[in-house]
Design a protein around this motif. Structure first.
Motif, PDB file in Angstrom:
ATOM      1  N   VAL A   3       0.845  -1.198   0.000  1.00 38.04           N
ATOM      2  CA  VAL A   3       0.000   0.000   0.000  1.00 38.04           C
ATOM      3  C   VAL A   3       0.877   1.245   0.000  1.00 38.04           C
ATOM      4  N   VAL A   4       0.668   2.098  -0.996  1.00 33.66           N
ATOM      5  CA  VAL A   4       1.423   3.347  -1.092  1.00 33.66           C
ATOM      6  C   VAL A   4       0.439   4.498  -1.263  1.00 33.66           C
ATOM      7  N   ARG A   5       0.856   5.654  -0.798  1.00 36.17           N
ATOM      8  CA  ARG A   5      -0.008   6.841  -0.933  1.00 36.17           C
ATOM      9  C   ARG A   5       0.338   7.649  -2.171  1.00 36.17           C
ATOM     10  N   ASP A   6       1.618   7.640  -2.515  1.00 32.52           N
ATOM     11  CA  ASP A   6       2.106   8.439  -3.632  1.00 32.52           C
ATOM     12  C   ASP A   6       2.160   7.581  -4.898  1.00 32.52           C
ATOM     13  N   PRO A   7       1.400   7.930  -5.938  1.00 33.09           N
ATOM     14  CA  PRO A   7       1.416   7.138  -7.173  1.00 33.09           C
ATOM     15  C   PRO A   7       2.792   7.064  -7.819  1.00 33.09           C
ATOM     16  N   ALA A   8       3.657   8.043  -7.506  1.00 35.15           N
ATOM     17  CA  ALA A   8       4.992   8.080  -8.101  1.00 35.15           C
ATOM     18  C   ALA A   8       6.003   7.233  -7.325  1.00 35.15           C
ATOM     19  N   ALA A   9       5.592   6.725  -6.186  1.00 29.23           N
ATOM     20  CA  ALA A   9       6.520   5.941  -5.360  1.00 29.23           C
ATOM     21  C   ALA A   9       6.928   4.669  -6.091  1.00 29.23           C
ATOM     22  N   ARG A  10       8.196   4.336  -5.996  1.00 33.09           N
ATOM     23  CA  ARG A  10       8.714   3.167  -6.700  1.00 33.09           C
ATOM     24  C   ARG A  10       8.856   2.004  -5.724  1.00 33.09           C
ATOM     25  N   LEU A  11       8.261   0.889  -6.095  1.00 31.33           N
ATOM     26  CA  LEU A  11       8.320  -0.310  -5.270  1.00 31.33           C
ATOM     27  C   LEU A  11       9.411  -1.237  -5.767  1.00 31.33           C
ATOM     28  N   PRO A  12      10.037  -1.975  -4.836  1.00 23.72           N
ATOM     29  CA  PRO A  12      10.978  -2.995  -5.287  1.00 23.72           C
ATOM     30  C   PRO A  12      10.249  -4.129  -5.989  1.00 23.72           C
ATOM     31  N   ARG A  13      10.909  -4.740  -6.960  1.00 21.64           N
ATOM     32  CA  ARG A  13      10.371  -5.902  -7.658  1.00 21.64           C
ATOM     33  C   ARG A  13       9.001  -5.611  -8.277  1.00 21.64           C
ATOM     34  N   SER A  14       8.870  -4.452  -8.903  1.00 21.02           N
ATOM     35  CA  SER A  14       7.560  -4.022  -9.401  1.00 21.02           C
ATOM     36  C   SER A  14       6.988  -4.953 -10.467  1.00 21.02           C
ATOM     37  N   GLY A  15       7.823  -5.767 -11.072  1.00 19.81           N
ATOM     38  CA  GLY A  15       7.315  -6.660 -12.099  1.00 19.81           C
ATOM     39  C   GLY A  15       6.934  -8.038 -11.603  1.00 19.81           C
ATOM     40  N   ASP A  16       7.062  -8.275 -10.307  1.00 23.41           N
ATOM     41  CA  ASP A  16       6.761  -9.600  -9.752  1.00 23.41           C
ATOM     42  C   ASP A  16       5.256  -9.852  -9.766  1.00 23.41           C
ATOM     43  N   SER A  17       4.849 -11.004 -10.252  1.00 18.40           N
ATOM     44  CA  SER A  17       3.418 -11.315 -10.368  1.00 18.40           C
ATOM     45  C   SER A  17       2.748 -11.473  -9.010  1.00 18.40           C
ATOM     46  N   ARG A  18       3.541 -11.697  -7.949  1.00 18.17           N
ATOM     47  CA  ARG A  18       2.966 -11.858  -6.611  1.00 18.17           C
ATOM     48  C   ARG A  18       2.875 -10.540  -5.855  1.00 18.17           C
ATOM     49  N   LEU A  19       3.271  -9.453  -6.500  1.00 18.71           N
ATOM     50  CA  LEU A  19       3.219  -8.131  -5.881  1.00 18.71           C
ATOM     51  C   LEU A  19       2.026  -7.358  -6.422  1.00 18.71           C
ATOM     52  N   ASP A  20       1.187  -6.882  -5.509  1.00 23.83           N
ATOM     53  CA  ASP A  20      -0.008  -6.124  -5.878  1.00 23.83           C
ATOM     54  C   ASP A  20       0.095  -4.726  -5.280  1.00 23.83           C
ATOM     55  N   PRO A  21       0.570  -3.748  -6.043  1.00 31.76           N
ATOM     56  CA  PRO A  21       0.652  -2.388  -5.515  1.00 31.76           C
ATOM     57  C   PRO A  21      -0.725  -1.725  -5.505  1.00 31.76           C
ATOM     58  N   VAL A  22      -1.034  -1.042  -4.391  1.00 35.18           N
ATOM     59  CA  VAL A  22      -2.327  -0.371  -4.244  1.00 35.18           C
ATOM     60  C   VAL A  22      -2.075   1.058  -3.773  1.00 35.18           C
ATOM     61  N   ILE A  23      -2.687   2.011  -4.435  1.00 38.95           N
ATOM     62  CA  ILE A  23      -2.598   3.411  -4.017  1.00 38.95           C
ATOM     63  C   ILE A  23      -3.787   3.711  -3.109  1.00 38.95           C
ATOM     64  N   ALA A  24      -3.508   4.039  -1.855  1.00 45.21           N
ATOM     65  CA  ALA A  24      -4.580   4.314  -0.895  1.00 45.21           C
ATOM     66  C   ALA A  24      -4.034   5.166   0.239  1.00 45.21           C
ATOM     67  N   ASP A  25      -4.908   5.904   0.883  1.00 41.69           N
ATOM     68  CA  ASP A  25      -4.547   6.743   2.027  1.00 41.69           C
ATOM     69  C   ASP A  25      -4.734   5.933   3.305  1.00 41.69           C
ATOM     70  N   VAL A  26      -3.632   5.581   3.937  1.00 42.15           N
ATOM     71  CA  VAL A  26      -3.693   4.733   5.125  1.00 42.15           C
ATOM     72  C   VAL A  26      -4.473   5.387   6.255  1.00 42.15           C
ATOM     73  N   MET A  27      -4.615   6.698   6.223  1.00 45.46           N
ATOM     74  CA  MET A  27      -5.309   7.401   7.298  1.00 45.46           C
ATOM     75  C   MET A  27      -6.825   7.299   7.176  1.00 45.46           C
ATOM     76  N   ARG A  28      -7.325   6.679   6.116  1.00 43.90           N
ATOM     77  CA  ARG A  28      -8.766   6.530   5.916  1.00 43.90           C
ATOM     78  C   ARG A  28      -9.127   5.047   5.957  1.00 43.90           C
ATOM     79  N   PRO A  29      -9.706   4.558   7.062  1.00 45.43           N
ATOM     80  CA  PRO A  29     -10.003   3.131   7.188  1.00 45.43           C
ATOM     81  C   PRO A  29     -10.805   2.572   6.021  1.00 45.43           C
ATOM     82  N   GLY A  30     -11.789   3.338   5.542  1.00 52.53           N
ATOM     83  CA  GLY A  30     -12.610   2.851   4.441  1.00 52.53           C
ATOM     84  C   GLY A  30     -11.824   2.664   3.161  1.00 52.53           C
ATOM     85  N   ALA A  31     -10.752   3.431   3.007  1.00 47.84           N
ATOM     86  CA  ALA A  31      -9.955   3.358   1.790  1.00 47.84           C
ATOM     87  C   ALA A  31      -9.020   2.155   1.779  1.00 47.84           C
TER      88      ALA A  31
END
Length: 211
Positions: free
Chosen positions: A30-58
């Motif tokens: 879970v990342v807040r910034d769409p521009a943030a770079r994750l390690p191993r971004s091409g791994d099929s077992r990695l699911d990046p999600v853009i969300a605001d951790v401060m909002r439980p519903g999100a």
């Protein structure tokens, strides 16, 4: 396991993501910034999600059906406010709403003085740290209060000063600080987090670590 990691692009979170993928787990990062770079971004077992951790519903969808949730959120500088505590409060609310149970939260060993500390740490080092890092340590203390009261299967990880060193043998202690353990590499902290996830006996306890 299916693991959700908050703070996935931070110093510790990146190692948690990489090591979890290496171990064959499926990771929701879970990342807040769409521009943030994750390690191993091409791994099929990695699911990046853009969300605001401060909002439980999100973030409810991010923790639904997960075997474990890891919060590697950290304070944003010396005046970072209650980032960790507010994040923990939101994560706990989302987990309660979705029935997720296993939670690991990273805080720090510096804000706690106990029987695991030697005299130098008790009398000099930690009082100085608490003076200069007052807001950050208050954030960690509040985070731990919320986690302990959550009713979840929680484990709190308490590392000392974090470094970017290479992996090497480290020590851990349950419900007390590691005597003389003043540093730990972020890579080793990530290893300890994933080890705790595999050990149900760590639920309801703190784990300190160091060299």
């Amino acid at each position: 396991m299916k693991i959700t990691v908050f703070g996935a692009t931070g110093g510790t979170g990146r190692h948690v993501v990489e090591q979890a993928l290496d171990a064959g787990h499926h990771v929701t990062a879970v990342v807040r910034d769409p521009a943030a770079r994750l390690p191993r971004s091409g791994d099929s077992r990695l699911d990046p999600v853009i969300a605001d951790v401060m909002r439980p519903g999100a973030i409810e969808a991010c923790v639904t059906g997960r075997d474990a949730v890891v919060s590697a959120l950290g304070p944003r500088g010396r005046g970072g406010g209650q980032v960790c505590a507010q994040g923990a409060q939101s994560i706990i609310a989302a987990m309660r709403a979705t029935g997720a149970r296993r939670l690991i939260v990273v805080t720090a060993s510096g804000h706690v003085v106990d029987e695991g500390d030697d005299l130098l740490n008790r009398a000099l080092v930690k009082p100085l740290l608490r003076r200069f890092l007052r807001e950050g340590f208050a954030d960690f203390a509040r985070t731990e209060e919320l986690v302990r009261a959550s009713g979840l299967d929680w484990t709190i990880m308490r590392p000392p000063r974090l470094t970017d060193g290479a992996r090497r043998p480290y020590r851990t202690a349950l419900d007390r600080n590691v005597r003389g353990g003043i540093t730990i590499a972020r890579a080793d902290l990530a290893h300890a987090v994933l080890t705790a996830l595999d050990d149900p006996a760590t639920a309801g306890h703190t784990i300190s670590l160091g060299y």
